[in-house]
Each structure stands twice: as structure tokens, then as C-alpha cells.
Design an enzyme around this catalytic site. Structure first.
Site, PDB file in Angstrom:
ATOM      1  N   SER A   1     -17.282  37.908  -5.454  1.00  9.75           N
ATOM      2  CA  SER A   1     -15.858  37.719  -5.173  1.00  9.75           C
ATOM      3  C   SER A   1     -15.069  39.000  -4.893  1.00  9.75           C
ATOM      4  O   SER A   1     -13.910  38.945  -4.517  1.00  9.75           O
ATOM      5  CB  SER A   1     -15.187  36.965  -6.330  1.00  9.75           C
ATOM      6  OG  SER A   1     -15.240  37.718  -7.520  1.00  9.75           O
TER       7      SER A   1
ATOM      8  N   LYS B   1      -7.484  35.208 -12.357  1.00 13.04           N
ATOM      9  CA  LYS B   1      -7.395  36.488 -11.657  1.00 13.04           C
ATOM     10  C   LYS B   1      -5.945  36.824 -11.301  1.00 13.04           C
ATOM     11  O   LYS B   1      -5.557  37.995 -11.320  1.00 13.04           O
ATOM     12  CB  LYS B   1      -8.278  36.463 -10.407  1.00 13.04           C
ATOM     13  CG  LYS B   1      -9.764  36.380 -10.758  1.00 13.04           C
ATOM     14  CD  LYS B   1     -10.663  36.414  -9.543  1.00 13.04           C
ATOM     15  CE  LYS B   1     -12.120  36.384  -9.971  1.00 13.04           C
ATOM     16  NZ  LYS B   1     -13.058  36.501  -8.835  1.00 13.04           N
TER      17      LYS B   1
END
Length: 351
Positions: free
Chosen positions: A238, A283
Site C-alpha cells: 500500500s 490510515k
């Protein structure tokens, strides 16, 4: 000392022992589940080095992460009452793999993301680079595979029946044209050493002929201007988009950040396309705590069919935007489909 006093002391000792055992169980007994919570948002200046192109400009590109820990009874209760934490079964997190195998796969995903990020950044900056296709990396070996006792997760297949191809589809097409039950000789790298295995092919769930493995491309990127990325303890694919932005920013020596802290997430492929990831809500929280003003989120067009399978039935961008609205109202979530989308946004940025 009387008998009653002796009994009282024994009861107290017994109570203390029970309490100690209970606390030890609550804190250390591993459960068959994992807890995901906001991790960190780290300045990529500490991760990325480009020879002769130091990053001395203001602001920062930040890589965001999710903190993953095996649940214990005490942390399981904590997670139940924490709005930013979720509890996932071990099967959902590791896919049934051992921790060692899972970590090996995550490390490969990270190295693959680093390679693609460097290639995308160098191409955009018009700098020299070459890509060497090493083979197909083994992500898992299925139970029905005849090769399961020889080929392991982490191995790289370099040839089948003496044929080497320059992408995974080449291998897949060659094998698909063989008959189920026919023998195939596979050449592969195991811990850096060349090995061979000869076994029969099986029928896959798709109906096609195959080895019985889940795979991805193993590619190495070499550059004229040396670049290195050291991700530390972070694994997975990611970080691709943010790595690419950091490398590109150093290569062109122009401050795309405008002195801001910019976070984001998303995989990146050879075409510079940004892919979705897991845990984007966590996140966003991590980025907000680190002071980020902009957050890049992968964008895909939401359709009814797609939303059935999305985490929380929201696309990455939808979830990131909703999370920021609730917990990080001062941070702008920017949807991106490609690396170029992010660069274009930053080049045209005005406060």
C-alpha cells in the site's frame, strides 16, 4: 497462630495467585483473531535515498500504516470499545497462513511496491531505468498441488519445461495448453539456489490446467541514478503511491509539497495506476494525528456490484472522506486513479 488465621492467610494467598493468573491470561493469552488500529504516518525522507538528490525542501510526504496485533483478552475488550479499532479473524488477516509465511508474503509485496514506485517515478522524471523480469513469485501453494512438497511460498519460478517468459500470463498460457495429469518440469529459485521439480498438473477451480499456486510477477528495477527505499517494519503493497511521489520529488528537485505535510496510500502498478488497500479509515486517523493537510486516497467508481465486496460497503475514497469528515475535518481527502493524478493536483495546488 490459630487455625482460623491460617485459613485466612491461605485464602489470601490463593486469591492473589488466582488474580495473578487471571491478569496473565488477560494480557498474554493469544486469541485466534487480530486487532487493527491506526498506525503511524512517517516522513518518507527517512526511508528514501536518491543519489545526488537529497530532500532538503520543506514539508513531507508521509507513508501511513495500520497497526496489526494478535488479540489478547484484555486488548480484545479494549478494541470493542475503541471506535478506531476493528477485530478480524486470523483467517481474514493471514488467509490461513502461518505468521512466518504471512510476513514473508507481506515483505515481498513491499519490495514489489518499491520496485514499481521507483520505475514509475523515474519514467515520469525522464530518468534512465531498466526492468528485469525474474519470474513468478509464489504467494501460496494450494492443497491439491502436486508440487506442494517442493515449491514453497517465497520461491520464484524461472522456467517451465525449459521455457522462460517475460510475464506471469506467459507462464499461465503455456501451462493452460497442457493436459491435466501431464508432467511439467518447473525450474525455481529457493533461498537463492536453483532447484527443479517434476510433477503432474492439476485441474484448477477455474477449470483450467495449472500448477496449483497463487502467484505474482517478480521484477527487479535498476537505475542509472541509484535509489533505495528502506521500509523498516512496514509490509504490504500500500505504500506504492507515496514512495513514487517521494522519489519523483527528489529527482525533479522541485518542491511539489508546497511546505505541507501530505499523506496517502494506494498500490501502484507498472502503468502508474493506483489501487485500493485495506484499513484506509485507520490510515486517515494516523495521518491526521501526524498533522497531514492532504490525504491521497485511491479512487474507483462506486457501483452496486463493487460495493457488495468493499470493506464497510464503501470504496476507499468514500471511507476516507467519511472518516476525515468525522475525525479530521481540517484535512482534505483527494481522490486519485493514477500517479499522474496526484502529481497534477500538487502542481496546480493553491491554498
Amino acid at each position: 497462630m490459630s487455625k482460623k488465621q491460617d485459613q485466612r492467610i491461605l485464602r489470601r494467598i490463593f486469591g492473589v495467585i488466582v488474580a495473578i493468573l487471571f491478569i496473565g491470561w488477560a494480557l498474554f493469552w493469544p486469541l485466534n483473531s487480530y486487532i487493527e488500529s491506526p498506525g503511524s504516518a512517517d516522513d518518507l525522507k527517512a526511508y528514501v535515498k536518491v543519489q545526488g538528490h537529497p530532500d532538503k525542501q520543506k514539508g513531507s510526504f508521509m507513508i501511513t500504516s495500520v497497526y496489526l496485533q494478535q488479540a489478547r483478552p484484555a486488548t480484545w475488550v479494549w478494541a470493542k470499545f475503541n471506535p478506531h479499532a476493528t477485530i478480524e479473524s486470523a483467517a481474514e488477516v493471514t488467509g490461513g497462513q502461518s505468521n512466518k509465511t504471512y510476513n514473508k508474503v507481506q515483505d515481498f509485496y513491499m519490495q514489489s511496491a518499491i520496485n514499481e514506485a521507483i520505475a514509475v517515478a523515474y519514467k515520469a522524471a525522464h530518468q534512465e531505468y531498466t526492468k528485469k523480469y525474474l519470474g513468478i513469485y509464489v504467494l501460496s501453494v494450494q492443497k491439491n498441488s502436486k508440487f506442494r512438497h517442493q515449491i514453497k511460498v517465497g520461491d520464484t519460478i524461472t522456467a517451465v519445461n525449459g521455457h522462460h517468459f517475460n510475464n506471469a500470463s506467459g507462464y499461465q498460457q503455456y501451462i493452460a495448453h497442457q493436459k491435466v495429469g501431464s508432467q511439467l518440469t518447473v525450474t525455481y529459485l529457493h533461498n537463492g539456489k536453483v532447484a527443479q521439480a517434476k510433477q503432474r498438473l492439476v485441474k484448477l477451480a477455474t477449470g483450467k490446467t495449472g500448477i496449483g499456486i497463487i502467484l505474482t510477477d517478480n521484477v527487479k528495477v535498476d537505475t542509472k541514478i541509484k535509489a533505495s527505499i528502506t521500509p523498516g517494519q512496514i509490509g504490504g503493497p500500500s505504500g506504492g503511491l507515496m514512495f513514487a511521489l517521494q522519489v519523483y520529488n527528489q529527482l525533479i528537485q522541485t518542491n511539489l509539497r508546497h511546505g505541507l505535510k501530505i499523506a496517502g496510500t494506494g498500490t501502484i502498478n507498472a502503468k502508474g495506476q493506483v489501487g485500493e488497500i485495506g484499513g484506509i479509515d485507520k490510515k486517515v486517523i494516523a495521518a491526521h494525528k501526524a498533522g497531514a493537510k492532504i490525504f491521497f486516497a485511491p479512487y474507483v467508481k462506486p457501483t452496486k456490484e463493487l460495493l457488495k465486496y468493499e470493506e464497510g460497503h464503501q470504496t476507499n475514497y468514500q471511507m476516507a472522506k467519511a472518516t476525515a469528515k468525522k475525525y479530521a475535518p481540517g484535512m482534505k481527502v483527494v481522490p486519485v486513479q493514477t500517479f499522474n493524478d496526484a502529481v497534477k493536483y500538487l502542481k496546480n495546488y493553491h491554498e
